[in-house]
Design an enzyme around this catalytic site. Structure first.
Site, short mmCIF file in Angstrom:
data_model
loop_
_atom_site.label_atom_id
_atom_site.label_comp_id
_atom_site.label_asym_id
_atom_site.label_seq_id
_atom_site.Cartn_x
_atom_site.Cartn_y
_atom_site.Cartn_z
N ARG A 1 44.73 -7.82 24.66
CA ARG A 1 44.14 -6.69 23.95
C ARG A 1 43.45 -7.16 22.68
O ARG A 1 43.92 -8.09 22.01
CB ARG A 1 45.21 -5.67 23.56
CG ARG A 1 45.72 -4.90 24.77
CD ARG A 1 46.69 -3.84 24.37
NE ARG A 1 47.57 -4.35 23.33
CZ ARG A 1 48.02 -3.62 22.33
NH1 ARG A 1 47.69 -2.36 22.21
NH2 ARG A 1 48.83 -4.14 21.43
N SER B 1 52.51 -14.51 22.24
CA SER B 1 53.95 -14.38 22.49
C SER B 1 54.48 -15.40 23.48
O SER B 1 54.93 -15.07 24.58
CB SER B 1 54.23 -12.95 22.96
OG SER B 1 53.73 -12.07 22.00
N ASP C 1 55.09 -11.28 19.47
CA ASP C 1 55.22 -9.82 19.56
C ASP C 1 56.50 -9.29 18.91
O ASP C 1 56.51 -8.17 18.40
CB ASP C 1 55.11 -9.35 21.02
CG ASP C 1 55.97 -10.17 21.98
OD1 ASP C 1 56.72 -11.05 21.52
OD2 ASP C 1 55.88 -9.92 23.20
MG MG Z 1 53.41 -6.68 24.72
#
Ligand code: MG
Ligand code: ADP
Length: 521
Positions: free
Chosen positions: A130, A194, A247
């Protein structure tokens, strides 16, 4: 052979007394059955589940599922083991061999909601990539726009340079759409990456290993921020990566922005991991300064707990099978018992086992040979199906029937549905208990009277009882003097990265705000 009351009544030899007794018996049976049905609906958890219409299945199925049960004593043992692994990760003498790495993140300042700035965030670490543009407005107000991009499987396991070029292309497309490309302002980027990284500064982090299905060449041991920045510069994009977080840290930060008691960030999504605020005097591996605040967020990388065999006491043959068929056998053992990437697969393997033992789908022998159905294929039972099945509360099983149809079982019986729901409940409850035990270690260690845990990830968000199961288990494991709260973090990996970037480079943020105001005029 069943009683045939009609035939009995027609028999001339039956006396009126026998007739009365038979009537009484029949009435008692009907009333008893009705009362039992009502009781079952009122108390579904305890009574209905285990009482299949073929009760002889109960014991055999329970025997298979027994291996998933974890006692309170075992949970305490697991907590003790985890704390030992944590201390090994934090000590400079043992960090190198440690399994739970306990990486210091270089994030030390926690936001208080007054931060102001316009920042970009990139979020890579599992299912999607994203790009976000985030406007921190002060007074705990945030506005954001974002776009999701898919990472093709070929890129996930291809050349590392290609991965970072792909990320830069997505960023370019997003900035163009938002009209912030080539404006003369250099936008700060907070990069939520992450995967386990050894951090050498806020904007410098070496990947130690890929997890969660990624395996790009030429990235392990490299500085991920540099690889990203090179790709951004190659495309002449006006943005600079000023911070890398994962994250869990983003989740903690985004939650702390609204609730100052937040001290832990937890992810229950594709993978699982946690971070928490630790006192510097407990972090033997700390290489930075000892100025105020004397604390740092530790990225635990707790998914690796058990990679040295210490969780073998609770591992089942299904866990072993999931591990062996994964891209990283022997690694992320704790994660593989908990997270979304693996939970559906554990359920599928148990279903197949029961089927082979002729305890399930007894009326479906004809479909046994159809190896094309999802039931027979790795990944064929999605983790979201576990949630869907567990939403069924009563005896209709409308969701469970739909899921079973999806995996290739048409017209399942009541027993089939009840057994599948029971499997899902056992697997998800075990995962919730393990995550709860991990959090209990952290909460007891932090020891403050009020502690909030920020949680993110689709497993936690959408599963109908994960939170409840965790809370129930935590209540038994956490010191009674501590009040704890699990709070769903709203898009932590995006907003948290923006906050860290903003705190990291105040001057860049201010410039962005000025730019923002001028373009709006
Ligand atoms: Mg996530
Ligand atoms: P990521 O961890 O990749 O950032 P998410 O937090 O969205 O992304 O988690 C994705 C994982 O969550 C997937 O592995 C998927 O199996 C699981 N998941 C998605 N939807 C659900 C659901 N409704 N119930 C339980 N798990 C789900």
């Amino acid at each position: 052979m069943p009683f045939n009351f009609a035939q009995i009544f027609q028999d001339d030899l039956i006396t009126s007394m026998v007739r009365k007794t038979a009537y009484g018996l029949a009435t008692t049976c009907v009333l008893g059955a009705a009362a039992y049905a009502g009781y079952c609906v009122a108390a579904p958890e305890k009574h209905q589940l285990r009482h299949y219409r073929h009760p002889e299945l109960n014991d055999q199925i329970e025997k298979v599922l027994d291996s998933l049960k974890i006692t309170d004593d075992q949970l305490e043992q697991i907590m003790h083991l985890l704390e030992e692994e944590m201390n090994a990760g934090l000590s400079p003498l043992t960090h190198h061999q440690a399994i739970v790495k306990m990486f210091p993140t270089y994030v030390r300042n926690i936001p208080n909601g007054t931060e102001i700035g316009q920042v970009l965030a990139l979020d890579l670490g599992g299912t999607n990539f994203r790009v976000l543009l985030i406007d921190l407005r002060g007074n705990s107000r945030i506005e954001l726009t974002s776009k999701i991009f898919l990472i093709p499987q070929s890129v996930m396991i291809g050349d590392g340079k290609r991965l970072f070029r792909h990320l830069a292309e997505c960023l370019h497309e997003f900035m163009q759409k938002e009209r912030i490309l080539n404006t003369g302002v250099c936008y700060p980027i907070g990069f939520t990456f992450s995967f386990p990284c050894q951090q050498e500064g806020l904007a410098s982090a070496r990947l130690t290993a890929w997890t969660k299905g990624f395996d790009c060449s030429g990235v392990v041991n490299e500085d991920v921020v540099k690889l990203l920045q090179d790709a951004i510069d190659e495309k002449r994009i006006n943005a600079k990566c000023v911070a890398l977080i994962n994250d869990t840290v983003g989740t903690l930060m985004a939650c702390a922005y609204k609730d100052p008691s937040t001290a832990i960030g937890l992810i229950l999504g594709t993978g699982t991991n946690a971070c928490y605020i630790e006192n510097l005097d407990k972090v033997g591996t700390w290489k930075g300064d000892y100025n105020e605040p004397k604390q740092v967020i530790i990225n635990m990388e707790w998914g690796a707990f058990g990679d040295n065999g210490r969780l073998n006491l609770i591992r089942t043959k299904y866990d072993e099978e999931v591990d062996l068929s994964s891209m990283n056998p022997g690694k992320q053992i704790f994660e593989k018992m908990i997270s979304g990437m693996y939970m559906g697969e554990i359920v599928r393997l148990i279903i197949l086992d029961l089927l082979q033992q002729e305890l399930l789908f007894l009326g479906h022998r004809d479909t046994y040979g159809d190896y094309k159905t999802p039931l027979y294929n790795r990944g064929g039972f999605y983790t979201k199906f576990v949630s869907t099945v567990e939403i069924d509360e009563g005896i209709q099983f409308s969701n469970t029937r739909r899921v079973l149809e999806d995996i290739g079982i048409r017209n399942p019986t009541y027993d089939d549905c009840a057994i599948v729901r029971h499997i899902c409940r056992q697997v998800s409850k075990r995962a919730a208990k393990l995550a709860a035990a991990g959090l209990a270690v952290l909460i007891n260690r932090i020891g403050k009277s009020n502690i909030t845990v920020g949680v993110d990830g689709s497993l936690y968000r959408y599963h109908p009882r994960f939170k409840h199961n965790m809370e129930r288990c935590m209540e038994t494991l956490i010191n009674k003097s501590i009040q704890f709260k699990l709070t769903l973090s709203d898009d932590g990996s995006g907003k948290g990265a923006a906050m860290v970037a903003c705190l990291a480079d105040d001057s860049l943020c201010k410039k962005s705000v000025v730019h923002n105001e001028t373009t709006r005029d």
